[in-house]
Scaffold this motif. Structure first.
Motif, PDB file in Angstrom:
ATOM      1  N   TYR A   1     -47.618  11.875  -3.521  1.00  0.00           N
ATOM      2  CA  TYR A   1     -46.348  12.570  -3.713  1.00  0.00           C
ATOM      3  C   TYR A   1     -46.079  12.925  -5.173  1.00  0.00           C
ATOM      4  CZ  TYR A   1     -44.831  12.126   1.117  1.00  0.00           C
ATOM      5  OH  TYR A   1     -44.725  12.248   2.490  1.00  0.00           O
TER       6      TYR A   1
ATOM      7  N   ARG B   1     -48.740  17.608  -6.027  1.00  0.00           N
ATOM      8  CA  ARG B   1     -48.780  18.529  -4.897  1.00  0.00           C
ATOM      9  C   ARG B   1     -49.051  19.933  -5.427  1.00  0.00           C
ATOM     10  NH1 ARG B   1     -49.244  15.902  -0.037  1.00  0.00           N
ATOM     11  NH2 ARG B   1     -47.291  15.143   0.822  1.00  0.00           N
TER      12      ARG B   1
ATOM     13  N   TRP C   1     -45.144  23.740  -4.929  1.00  0.00           N
ATOM     14  CA  TRP C   1     -44.301  23.057  -3.960  1.00  0.00           C
ATOM     15  C   TRP C   1     -44.344  21.550  -4.204  1.00  0.00           C
ATOM     16  CZ3 TRP C   1     -46.125  19.760   0.086  1.00  0.00           C
ATOM     17  CH2 TRP C   1     -47.529  19.684   0.192  1.00  0.00           C
TER      18      TRP C   1
ATOM     19  N   GLN D   1     -42.475  17.466  -2.622  1.00  0.00           N
ATOM     20  CA  GLN D   1     -41.715  16.734  -1.606  1.00  0.00           C
ATOM     21  C   GLN D   1     -40.983  15.580  -2.275  1.00  0.00           C
ATOM     22  OE1 GLN D   1     -45.220  16.452   1.282  1.00  0.00           O
ATOM     23  NE2 GLN D   1     -43.499  16.474   2.707  1.00  0.00           N
TER      24      GLN D   1
ATOM     25  N   PRO E   1     -40.539  19.446   2.492  1.00  0.00           N
ATOM     26  CA  PRO E   1     -41.136  20.167   1.360  1.00  0.00           C
ATOM     27  C   PRO E   1     -40.205  21.243   0.841  1.00  0.00           C
ATOM     28  CG  PRO E   1     -42.110  20.899   3.426  1.00  0.00           C
ATOM     29  CD  PRO E   1     -41.207  19.756   3.768  1.00  0.00           C
TER      30      PRO E   1
ATOM     31  N   GLU F   1     -42.941  21.857   8.074  1.00  0.00           N
ATOM     32  CA  GLU F   1     -44.125  22.385   7.409  1.00  0.00           C
ATOM     33  C   GLU F   1     -44.196  23.906   7.456  1.00  0.00           C
ATOM     34  OE1 GLU F   1     -47.606  20.496   8.943  1.00  0.00           O
ATOM     35  OE2 GLU F   1     -46.925  18.462   8.462  1.00  0.00           O
TER      36      GLU F   1
END
Length: 654
Positions: free
Chosen positions: A288, A291, A329, A331, A340, A379
């Motif tokens: 995490y 990304r 992007w 999360q 996301p 997603e």
């Protein structure tokens, strides 16, 4: 090579040369080996397999030199050169080494011989416990014992993970200045380095062969051999001073990833099947914390995986890659599965997107993208953005394929991946593979599959394994080891599945901290309830690791790659502060009486939510009604394990 120490230097001796590293200034100097005769206070402290590199942080972490303490041979990847796996490291500094090196046979009275090249058994023990049962009842009890063993191991593993998180939080309470205390930083960095190198089985090297390049790039290299692929030269920044000295004697390129070589037999023919994965050092990090793409077009969790079949004088190689969706992007947040979000505008993202694929096309010729993210739900945002940028790029050398893995394989029907393999069959046929014999190259691989899901771990493992199996069947036919239009021979199934399952586990540990999910299917070709329970356990572990350990590990990885330059950039996981406040006795509990655990009541409620959510997702991601009811049994088991562990933590029973 032999290692000596003086009051001011560590000295490495190899053949007729010596390399001097100053313990204070971190400067390297190359001298003749016989110069040691003039040194008075010299002492031999052992032997090492090679130098990993130097790591330092100004005013906080003085220069430390990492060397390979133990290494194990894993097999021959490119004949006749052996590949070694790093088992442990030793860190040298201005003080004494933090571990003892292997004895030097020239300068010790010990009768135990410790060769510099520690060639142990090249083949790992991968045989599963077997033995046929004489009756159906025995098989039934064996199955029940395995399931119950998985249940018990779930509680023990969660208990250990929670205890580690609690210990980490306790250390923060004991340190009044926390991360700003220099000795604390030095100790934490050294411990994390040992965890990264000693506990992950992730780092490999070869004394005589470049393993940063795949077989095809070896063939295309210069007369003196190919240059190291800087993407996978993991310790390049750490040995930059040695590289500038232009003496290859001391340069040991190391890759992070996976290497395994399996001997195989079909009929009377013997050959080897190998798998090597190379993780990119660019945008390296944890799940995490890293990304998407960066400004230079580098993607998180980018891994090149090469499957190599060696038969007599023939070597056949097939390469695939994986990598995070190449857009901006992330999360953020502490939810089990944070939604996301897109971090930058379309124009800025398109620039990084095109930069990434420009480099991919230069390296591999053509690219077939296989996008496995869901086409609905959370997603969908990422999948739609990916498709939009592919359309904007509009490059004839790229093919874009979408396959909603969770939709197609709902109900644990992972065999439905064959629909994807059949659909990309024509592309795989035109792609080909690299083939060479003793006279040189026969044919080359013309393009590459780039597979991704959200994490590029579990779903990606299943699909890459299926593609590798289809290509292997084609290669066996070309070599005359198998008739056309037949599945992979039974004798080859086990080593093939072991290779890909182990590869998936190691790649997952490097990025997410646990073994891969769906690993039972990759390993055996079957989905079982015990495998589902392990997936639930690993998912809970991933949640704890990402919140309690990944931030500091990310900082250490950045430090190794030269991306962390100031003390202010070094930080621990923010959630630790909240956790410490919750377990501090003088604070009033926000919610009392929940599970009779006092101040930890909210955390137990959170854990219950995590596990319950996981079980519901198992149902959404492919568990039919019959198995869904069984999977829900996992929730109370893990919750109770957490409950008793945290109660013991509160009352000091550990």
């Amino acid at each position: 090579m032999e290692v000596f120490q003086t009051d001011s230097h560590y000295i490495f001796v190899k053949r007729d040369k010596s390399l001097w590293w100053h313990r204070k200034t971190s400067e390297f100097t190359i001298k003749a080996g016989w110069d040691l005769s003039s040194v008075d206070d010299i002492e031999c402290i052992g032997v090492t397999h090679g130098i990993v590199g130097v790591i330092s942080l100004p005013n906080v972490y003085e220069p430390h030199l990492i060397v390979v303490r133990e290494a194990q041979a894993v097999g021959v990847l490119y004949p006749p050169h052996l590949v070694y796996k790093i088992k442990s490291i030793c860190i040298l500094s201005a003080e004494d080494p933090d571990a003892e090196l292997s004895n030097c046979t020239k300068h010790t009275k010990s009768n135990q011989s410790t060769p510099t090249h520690n060639v142990t058994s090249a083949s790992a023990s991968n045989s599963a416990p077997g033995g046929g049962s004489s009756s159906k009842s025995t098989k039934l009890f064996e199955g029940m014992n395995k399931t119950w063993g998985a249940v018990k191991s779930a509680g023990n593993t969660i208990k250990n993970t929670t205890q580690q998180a609690a210990n980490l939080a306790t250390k923060q309470v004991k340190s009044s200045v926390g991360i700003r205390e220099p000795r604390h930083i030095e100790r934490r960095i050294t411990e994390e380095l040992h965890k990264i190198f000693d506990e992950t089985d992730s780092f490999y090297f070869s004394f005589d062969c470049d393993i940063t390049n795949n077989l095809q790039r070896h063939e295309a290299g210069s007369e003196n051999g190919p240059l190291q692929d800087e993407r996978f030269f993991w310790n390049k920044h750490m040995i930059r001073d040695l590289i500038t000295m232009q003496d290859k004697t001391w340069i040991l390129p190391i890759i992070q990833g996976f290497v395994q070589v399996e001997p195989c037999v079909i009929g009377n023919e013997c050959f080897t099947l190998a798998l090597v994965s190379r993780r990119s050092r660019h945008r390296a990090g944890t799940r995490y914390k890293r990304r998407g793409v960066d400004e230079r077009g580098n993607c998180a969790n980018y891994v090149e995986t090469e499957q190599i079949l060696t038969f007599r004088h023939h070597q056949l190689s097939f390469t695939q890659v994986r990598g995070s969706v190449p857009i901006y992007w992330s999360q953020p947040g502490y939810k089990y599965r944070p939604p996301p979000r897109l971090d930058r505008g379309v124009a800025e993202t398109q620039q990084a997107f095109e930069l990434h694929f420009t480099k991919e096309l230069e390296t591999y010729g053509r690219v077939c993208i296989i996008n496995l993210v869901e086409q609905s739900g959370k997603e969908k945002l990422i999948g739609d953005a990916y498709a939009d940028h592919v359309i904007k790029y509009n490059n004839d050398l790229m093919i874009y394929v979408t396959f909603d893995f969770h939709d197609y394989c709902r109900g644990m029907r992972f065999e439905n991946v064959s629909a994807l393999v059949d659909a990309i069959g024509p592309e795989a046929g035109s792609m080909g593979f690299h083939w060479r014999d003793q006279r040189g190259m026969i044919c080359n691989q013309k393009s590459v599959f780039r597979v991704n899901c959200m994490d590029c771990l579990d779903r990606t493992n299943v699909v890459q394994t299926a593609i590798g199996k289809a290509v292997l069947e084609s290669q066996l036919v070309k070599l005359g080891l198998s008739p056309p239009y037949t599945p992979i021979p039974e004798a080859l199934k086990s080593p093939f599945m072991v290779l890909w399952a182990n590869n998936g586990d190691i790649i997952s540990r490097q990025y997410a901290g646990t073994n891969a999910l769906k690993g039972d299917y990759t390993r055996t070709g079957e989905r079982k309830i015990s495998g589902m329970m392990k997936d639930g356990m690993n998912s809970a572990n991933r949640y704890l690791i990402q919140n309690f350990a990944d931030s500091f590990r990310q900082c250490v990885i950045d430090l190794m790659q030269g991306n962390l330059k100031q003390e202010s950039e070094l930080h621990e996981d923010p959630i630790l502060g909240t956790f410490v406040k919750l377990i501090t006795p003088e604070m009033r509990p926000p919610i009392g009486g929940y599970y009779s655990a006092g101040v930890l009541g909210p955390e137990l409620q959170l854990l219950e939510s995590i596990v319950t959510t996981r079980c519901e997702q198992l149902g959404d991601d492919g568990v039919d009604g019959q198995v869904r009811s069984q999977s829900l049994l996992v929730a109370p088991i893990i919750i109770l394990s957490f409950y008793f562990t945290l109660q013991k933590l509160l009352f000091g029973s550990f």
